[in-house]
Design an enzyme around this catalytic site. Structure first.
Site, PDB file in Angstrom:
ATOM      1  N   ALA A  64       0.840  -1.193   0.000  1.00  0.00           N
ATOM      2  CA  ALA A  64       0.000   0.000   0.000  1.00  0.00           C
ATOM      3  C   ALA A  64       0.876   1.244   0.000  1.00  0.00           C
ATOM      4  CB  ALA A  64      -0.915  -0.010   1.221  1.00  0.00           C
ATOM      5  N   GLY A 107       0.069  -5.344   0.246  1.00  0.00           N
ATOM      6  CA  GLY A 107      -1.037  -5.395  -0.695  1.00  0.00           C
ATOM      7  C   GLY A 107      -0.660  -6.058  -2.003  1.00  0.00           C
ATOM      8  N   GLU A 110      -1.131  -9.683  -1.388  1.00  0.00           N
ATOM      9  CA  GLU A 110      -2.575  -9.937  -1.368  1.00  0.00           C
ATOM     10  C   GLU A 110      -3.164  -9.883  -2.774  1.00  0.00           C
ATOM     11  OE1 GLU A 110      -3.842  -8.276   3.017  1.00  0.00           O
ATOM     12  OE2 GLU A 110      -3.170  -6.816   1.537  1.00  0.00           O
ATOM     13  N   GLU A 130       2.968  -5.822   7.265  1.00  0.00           N
ATOM     14  CA  GLU A 130       2.139  -4.795   7.907  1.00  0.00           C
ATOM     15  C   GLU A 130       2.404  -4.647   9.395  1.00  0.00           C
ATOM     16  OE1 GLU A 130      -0.108  -6.153   4.227  1.00  0.00           O
ATOM     17  OE2 GLU A 130       1.065  -7.106   5.815  1.00  0.00           O
TER      18      GLU A 130
END
Length: 256
Positions: A64, A107, A110, A130
């Site tokens: 992110a 991300g 993911e 994270e």
């Protein structure tokens, strides 16, 4: 310049490319939105049969964009409804092949797990870091990862925030295959061409049943499989495939 580019090497194959090299393809809200728009359109296309998702030759996606998150509050994050953008990719009925070079972190990891097949370069790495910035995965990094690799490997990744290499990812079930870095996109497109030549109805039913059955009881999942199997005998492609096999000729599938 658009954050996401889409090419069609052939009418049946779409190549979706993240295009923020200056930010290592970090997934800000605009990039997620563009991904969702493209996957929604490609999922509804009657022509496209397979999608390749890549970040380019150096970096898949490095997570992110923390600059947009550092000072955000909980209600702001809730109101962004980012999960709806991710869901558009998750619900895409077309097979998705992730071509992963370099970082697939946060991300990016993911996003790769939203694919159905992951082709990784030898220099690729996967990570859910994270926890190192005081949060946790929020787009499937605890749930899809556990379903892919099991509790103990998933716990190690999300609790330590440490990366795993492409070879480790393959061994634990987080990648489908590992190839030379320079061959990743070519191999993903080769697989896409192979899938695109197969009967689209059967491909769609296989993907739908496999994903739905993961979280169902075995009895329910077998019922879903059985019904889809029976349904395919109503298709022209089933007749063409079996006749071609018996006639010892290549089959031509039209998706009906």
């Amino acid at each position: 310049m658009s954050a996401v580019l889409v090419e069609q090497p052939t009418p049946e194959i779409a190549l979706v490319r993240l295009n923020r090299p200056e930010a290592r393809n970090a997934l800000d809200q605009e990039t997620r939105g563009q991904l969702a728009e493209h996957f929604d359109r490609l999922g509804r296309s009657g022509e496209v049969r397979c999608i390749v998702l890549t970040g380019g030759e150096r970096c898949f996606a490095a997570g992110a964009d923390l600059r947009a998150l550092a000072e955000a509050g909980a209600i702001e994050i809730l109101l962004r409804q980012t999960h709806r953008l991710w869901q558009t990719i998750a619900s895409c009925p077309k097979p998705i092949i992730a071509a992963v070079n370099g970082y697939a972190w946060g991300g990016g990891c993911e996003l790769a797990m939203h694919a159905d097949i992951i082709v990784a370069g030898e220099g690729a790495s996967f990570c859910q870091p994270e926890v190192k910035v005081g949060i946790m995965p929020g787009a499937g990094g605890t749930q899809r990862l556990t379903r892919a690799v099991g509790k103990f490997q998933a716990m190690k990744m999300v609790l330590t925030g440490l990366p795993v290499s492409a070879a480790e990812a393959l061994a634990m079930g987080l990648a489908s295959e590992v190839v030379a870095d320079a061959a990743v996109q070519a191999r993903a497109l080769e697989l896409a061409r192979h899938i695109a030549a197969l009967p689209p109805l059967a491909i769609a039913q296989i993907k739908e049943v496999l994903l739905a059955g993961q979280d169902a009881s075995l009895e329910t999942a077998l019922m879903l499989e059985r019904k889809a199997f029976q349904l395919l005998f109503a298709s022209s492609d089933q007749k063409e495939g079996m006749r071609a096999f018996l006639d010892k000729r290549p089959a031509v599938f039209h998706g009906h």
